[in-house]
Scaffold this active site. Structure first.
Site, short mmCIF file in Angstrom:
data_model
loop_
_atom_site.label_atom_id
_atom_site.label_comp_id
_atom_site.label_asym_id
_atom_site.label_seq_id
_atom_site.Cartn_x
_atom_site.Cartn_y
_atom_site.Cartn_z
N CYS A 160 -38.07 -35.57 31.56
CA CYS A 160 -38.66 -34.90 30.40
C CYS A 160 -39.63 -33.81 30.85
CB CYS A 160 -39.32 -35.94 29.50
SG CYS A 160 -39.58 -35.33 27.83
N HIS B 128 -35.18 -40.25 28.67
CA HIS B 128 -36.12 -41.16 29.36
C HIS B 128 -35.43 -42.46 29.79
CE1 HIS B 128 -40.09 -39.29 28.66
NE2 HIS B 128 -39.54 -38.79 27.57
N GLU C 86 -36.49 -44.70 31.76
CA GLU C 86 -37.45 -45.80 31.90
C GLU C 86 -37.70 -46.50 30.56
OE1 GLU C 86 -38.26 -42.72 31.54
OE2 GLU C 86 -40.23 -42.47 30.62
#
Lengths: 761, 279
Positions: free
Chosen positions: B92, B222, B224
């Site tokens: 990002c 993302h 994660e």
């Protein structure tokens, strides 16, 4: 000129909100004509926003104590015990506030600083902030003032995402309602929550040790300017003219994020070294309030030197430096011996002066045994007051007059479910909130399990390595407020509790924000009293965690009065409540999407003929009156208990509470939440074409479970019954009517986007 | 002596995903440390084996997202390490920094060749949070240390950005496909340029691009936030949705890994940490 005339003049010249009597009281404390700084300091401290001078006697009836409460109302945020994980006790920290007036005047900045202020309240208890919610009330977007209402709504949401997303705190939803009563005065209530180790709670007063050791006050963060001067006073006045934009603060989430990281490092260091300290954020009243309160609440005096304050504008008068509400600042009371090390962290390790030119940390005051609040500017004493007058406070007993609204039912109640449901689903209050949530970052920190809209409450897994889940929801129905202020308070608690319970979590604490008109008007003050009584009543009934032994405690909150327009019209009485719950094992949390064809739908809570203020009356009959659902405390408790038992047994496959739109709309929402490649629908039992059964907003729940699991429940409560079954057809129907949900899905999902952002009316 | 590879997660002023990113790296069997922007020496001394630039708003997105951070001294170190072949991932805002530093696509040295422009969606501007599906390009699967375990099917991950649309100069368009690492697609792996499958109007539906060698990956979504199964929304369709649904109320939901984990497991595989069966 005698003192009285001088005071009269100065109040007028400086635009102070305090009354003449209040200024005389201040003059009595200091024993002379007060200085400008003293006047502005007490103008803030005695503002309604800070002093609770009208509300305090009424708020006393709220239950604030329970066995799990660690810190009740009084400090910046409330704290309750949450869980123990690997031998460490974790506490939940919550705060709830309004930022209504600033958001009406400057929606983007007002909403942004609303989040900024509330997260500081949680940070300053030593916590990591792990979530925020926004409870929003806007004017009618398609009414006479629609253009302004839509612009304010867009601005507020922009402020929330621009600030909140950058801060790195997940947005856990909240709610949004539209009502023409907010055309001239929107409501922006904000909730923040976080977690702190039980042995590492920070407090907002200088510690006991400062009586024997030299303590100094460090101011850290943004350089002080003139923004927000008079902010708390502004929040306590009506919005008769909109020229007071200077009173709205300017937010800086970027600096806040860096400052939070620096604070974390400083606080961890102090705890590691076992050095007692005091820590408080700067909010209303700026430096003046933070310095005087840190000292006064610790029983000490303080000597503040304004020349040591880092300012971004030269030549500001002392009262502006002392009372401006510049954002992103904290005050820290620590021993002088550790001050260098702390300054090093802020100014060198985290480079605050480089990242925010003019900003940083500096020592601005020294605590004194002499219990006097003294401020020096260019060698001249600009304030000198005994500290006890700062903690003393001020109270008014306002008059109230019972002013109930006559209950008028509609002449007839025609029912055509497919058409009724479409009207409700495609109304601003009934449509999907996903266009709003799409702007929010709900997943930063990586702890989010259920995002807004996926279950009745957001669920997060906030503590690493621990299975305990947190569920949170905020509610308040303005249509009920307008008709029955007591029930509005009770149902605000009731609905937030139901939302938390529906996910399988046990409510452990609540916060409230009480939004009303002018408390000097007896009918408004009556509405306020009724709302507080309603909240207190519901909390006493819903102590689910202690199995009824203690109430559900209200641990933090805020009162916002003077929400009215220039024409004097008050907003609908708007008690707004947030409820926080814990689910010991988050993998047992239940969302609202229908799962398996062939399952049955159980209705919890018999339907009653009480459709006043309902979405059906408003959307289908254009009627806003009527009898609001009663709050049945014992039943509400028993129903919640049953839903929690089902969750614990692992037999509820989806759960949704019944609120706006009644049973029928609840069932539709459960179907609309399904996977697009595994659509589900509901067939209701025969003959359901009765508005009471379909649309009454009598509190309750719908639970999906397998027929075998239902059969397996040995003692079925008499408030539970089968009302329908789950199908693989994306529709809702009974034997005599049917609505294909594919017909409405797209419009339902995009309605707010089209009205609010694209202005397609 | 180092037992496990060390992955450095860089914290710029305004980063806000550094903790969860470091945490999932550790969950994937590697060490991870967070280095502040001015800890150049500490970073250099610890000789990391890989680097991650996490999400956030470094330097408040001043000028343009990623621009200021790309000029920080610490990025010289990342630049050199990337040139020497160390794996680098920007997520990002981290992707924005990598693009602004010229590391990706990296066709010619010292040139900024791509930009992440504001999302382009008809009738909507600003930030967008949404779950999307990604598919890796064949060459990327082969050469990128971050993608070895991704496989050919579509994986769900969330995006959360206001500026995520990859754009390139006219004269470079002919070579863009060479840097394509991941594209947006539907749950069946089918690419279309239409919103919401392509959520921001990105050129060639690009969600992630890499340098020539493939060791540097700039990724807008993302991973994660999709590391665990419990992070996946209950309404996600497709194969991953089936797996998520089957785990409802199952204690295994707490420990099962999600689609985002594949990126980090790929790196573990690149470092030789996985057994033959796992690969």
């Amino acid at each position: 000129m005698d003192l009285r005339d001088k005071l009269k003049d100065v109040i007028r010249e400086r635009g102070l909100a305090m009354t003449l009597q209040e200024s005389e009281k201040l003059a009595g404390y200091v024993g002379r004509m007060p200085t400008p700084l003293e006047l502005h300091l007490f103008d803030t401290m005695w503002s309604e926003h800070c002093s609770y001078k009208s509300s305090k006697p009424v708020l006393a009836q709220l239950p604030t104590q329970a066995s799990n409460v660690v810190v009740g109302p009084g400090e910046d945020a409330g704290i309750v015990r949450f869980c123990t994980c690997d031998g460490v006790d974790w506490d939940l920290v919550v705060a709830h506030e309004s930022h209504n007036h600033p958001s009406q005047v400057l929606p983007v900045e007002g909403a942004a600083t609303g989040i900024g202020g509330i997260v500081r309240d949680v940070y300053c208890m030593g916590a990591n902030v792990t979530g925020s919610l926004d409870l929003l009330r806007f004017g009618n977007p398609t009414g006479v003032s629609g253009e302004r209402a839509r612009a304010i709504c867009r601005g507020v949401i922009e402020g929330i995402w621009k600030y909140g997303n950058a801060l790195g705190v997940p947005n856990l939803g909240g709610d949004t309602r539209f009502h023409e009563g907010y055309d001239d005065n929107c409501l922006v209530n904000v909730v923040a929550l976080g977690f702190v180790r039980h042995d590492r709670i920070a407090h907002s007063f200088v510690p006991e040790e400062a009586h024997t050791e030299k303590y100094v006050l460090i101011l850290a963060g943004k350089s002080t300017d003139d923004t927000g001067f008079g902010g708390a006073t502004f929040a306590s006045a009506d919005l008769s003219d909109l020229t007071e934009k200077g009173a709205v603060q300017v937010a800086d989430p970027f600096l806040k994020r860096v400052l939070s990281e620096a604070n974390r490092t400083v606080l961890d260091m102090l705890f590691e070294k076992e050095i007692p300290f005091g820590f408080k954020d700067l909010g209303a009243g700026g430096i003046a309030c933070v310095t005087s309160e840190l000292a006064a609440h610790g029983g000490l005096g303080i000597h503040v030197d304004l020349d040591e304050v880092l300012v971004s504008i030269q030549g500001l008068p002392p009262e502006v430096i002392a009372c401006a509400e510049t954002q992103e600042r904290y005050g820290l009371a620590i021993p002088e011996s550790i001050a260098e090390e702390v300054l090093e962290i802020y100014n060198k390790s985290f480079e605050l002066p480089r990242l925010f030119p003019g900003g940083g940390a500096s020592i601005i005051g020294r605590f004194t045994k002499d219990p006097v609040y003294r401020v020096i500017h260019r060698g001249i004493e600009v304030a000198c007051a005994p500290v006890n007058c700062i903690t003393e406070g001020i109270v008014y007993n306002r008059e109230w007059k019972s002013s109930p609204i006559p209950l008028i039912e509609p002449d007839s109640r025609p029912v055509d479910p497919p058409s009724d449901l479409k009207k409700m689903l495609l109304s601003p209050d009934g449509a999907s909130r996903s266009p709003i949530w799409s702007y929010y970052d709900s997943e930063v920190q990586g702890t989010t399990h259920f995002r807004p809209g996926e279950a009745d409450a957001c669920v997060t897994v906030p503590i690493k390595g621990c299975k305990a889940g947190l569920a949170v929801s905020g509610d308040g129905n303005p249509w009920y407020g307008q008709l029955e202020p007591f029930l509005a308070g009770a149902h605000a608690v009731g609905e937030a509790v139901r939302n938390v319970v529906a996910t399988g979590a046990v409510p452990i604490a609540a916060t409230d924000c009480l939004n009303y008109g002018n408390p000097e008007k007896p009918d408004v003050f009556w509405q306020f009293r009724q709302g507080v009584e309603g909240i207190a009543h519901a909390c006493r009934n819903l102590g689910l965690e202690s199995e009824g032994e203690h109430p559900l405690p209200i641990v933090s909150g805020n009162v916002s009065f003077y929400n009215q327009s220039s024409s004097g019209g008050s907003i609908p009485p708007s008690p707004i409540v947030a409820v926080f719950g814990r689910i010991d094992d988050f993998t047992r949390a239940t969302d609202l999407s229908l799962k398996t064809p062939g399952n049955i739908i159980i209705l919890i809570g018999p339907r009653e003929d009480e459709l006043g203020g309902s979405l059906y009356y408003r959307s289908c009959l254009e009627h806003s009156g009527g009898k609001v659902p009663l709050f049945r405390g014992e039943l509400e408790y028993e129903m919640a208990r049953f839903v929690l038992d089902c969750a614990e047994a692992g037999i509820s496959q989806s759960v949704h509470d019944i609120s706006e739109g009644g049973l029928a709309l609840a069932a539709v929402e459960m179907a609309l939440a399904t996977r697009k490649d595994a659509r589900r629908g509901v067939i209701l039992e025969k003959g359901f074409a009765d508005p009471v059964i379909l649309y009454s907003e009598t509190p309750g729940y719908l639970i999906e479970m397998s027929p075998e699991d239902w059969e397996g429940i040995s003692a079925k409560p008499d408030f539970a019954a089968i009302v329908g079954k789950v199908t693989d057809d994306f529709s809702i129907s009974s034997d005599i009517w049917k609505l294909e949900l594919s017909e409405v899905l797209e419009e339902y999902t995009t309605l707010l986007d089209r009205i609010i952002w694209r202005e397609e009316l | 002596m180092k037992n496990r590879p060390l992955v450095a997660v860089l914290q710029f002023p305004g980063s806000n995903c550094e903790y969860e990113t470091a945490s999932v790296v550790r969950e994937s069997g590697m060490d991870s440390l967070i280095f502040r922007w001015n800890q150049w020496k500490e970073l250099s001394d610890s000789a990391p084996d890989a680097f991650i630039l996490p999400g956030g708003f470094a330097f408040q997105d001043r000028v343009r997202a990623g621009t200021v951070a790309a000029k920080e001294e610490i990025m010289d170190l990342v630049f050199n390490q990337a040139q020497s072949g160390k794996p680098v991932l920007g997520i990002c805002n981290g992707a924005q920094i990598l693009v602004e530093s010229g590391l990706v696509p990296g066709w010619e040295n010292g040139r900024i060749e791509s930009a992440l422009a504001a999302n382009h969606i008809h009738g909507r501007s600003g930030y967008l949070s949404r779950w999307v599906f990604l598919r890796a390009k064949k060459r990327a699967l082969r050469v990128s240390p971050w993608l070895g375990m991704i496989g050919n099917s579509a994986i769900p991950v969330p995006i959360a950005h206001a500026e995520g649309r990859f754009v390139f100069a006219e004269e470079d368009l002919h070579r863009v496909s060479k840097c394509a690492a991941l594209v947006y697609c539907d749950e069946n792996g089918v690419e279309t340029a239409d919103y919401p499958v392509n959520p921001n109007g990105s050129f060639m539906n690009l969600a992630g691009i890499m340098n020539k060698e493939g060791n540097v990956l700039a990724l807008m979504p993302h991973p994660e936030r999709a590391f665990w199964m419990w992070q996946i929304p209950p309404w996600v369709p497709g194969v991953w949705g089936d797996r998520r649904t089957s785990l409802n109320h199952d204690p295994a939901l707490a420990v099962e890994k999600g689609p985002g984990e594949l990126f980090f497991r790929s790196l573990a595989g690149y470092f030789g940490l996985l057994s033959r069966e796992e690969v």
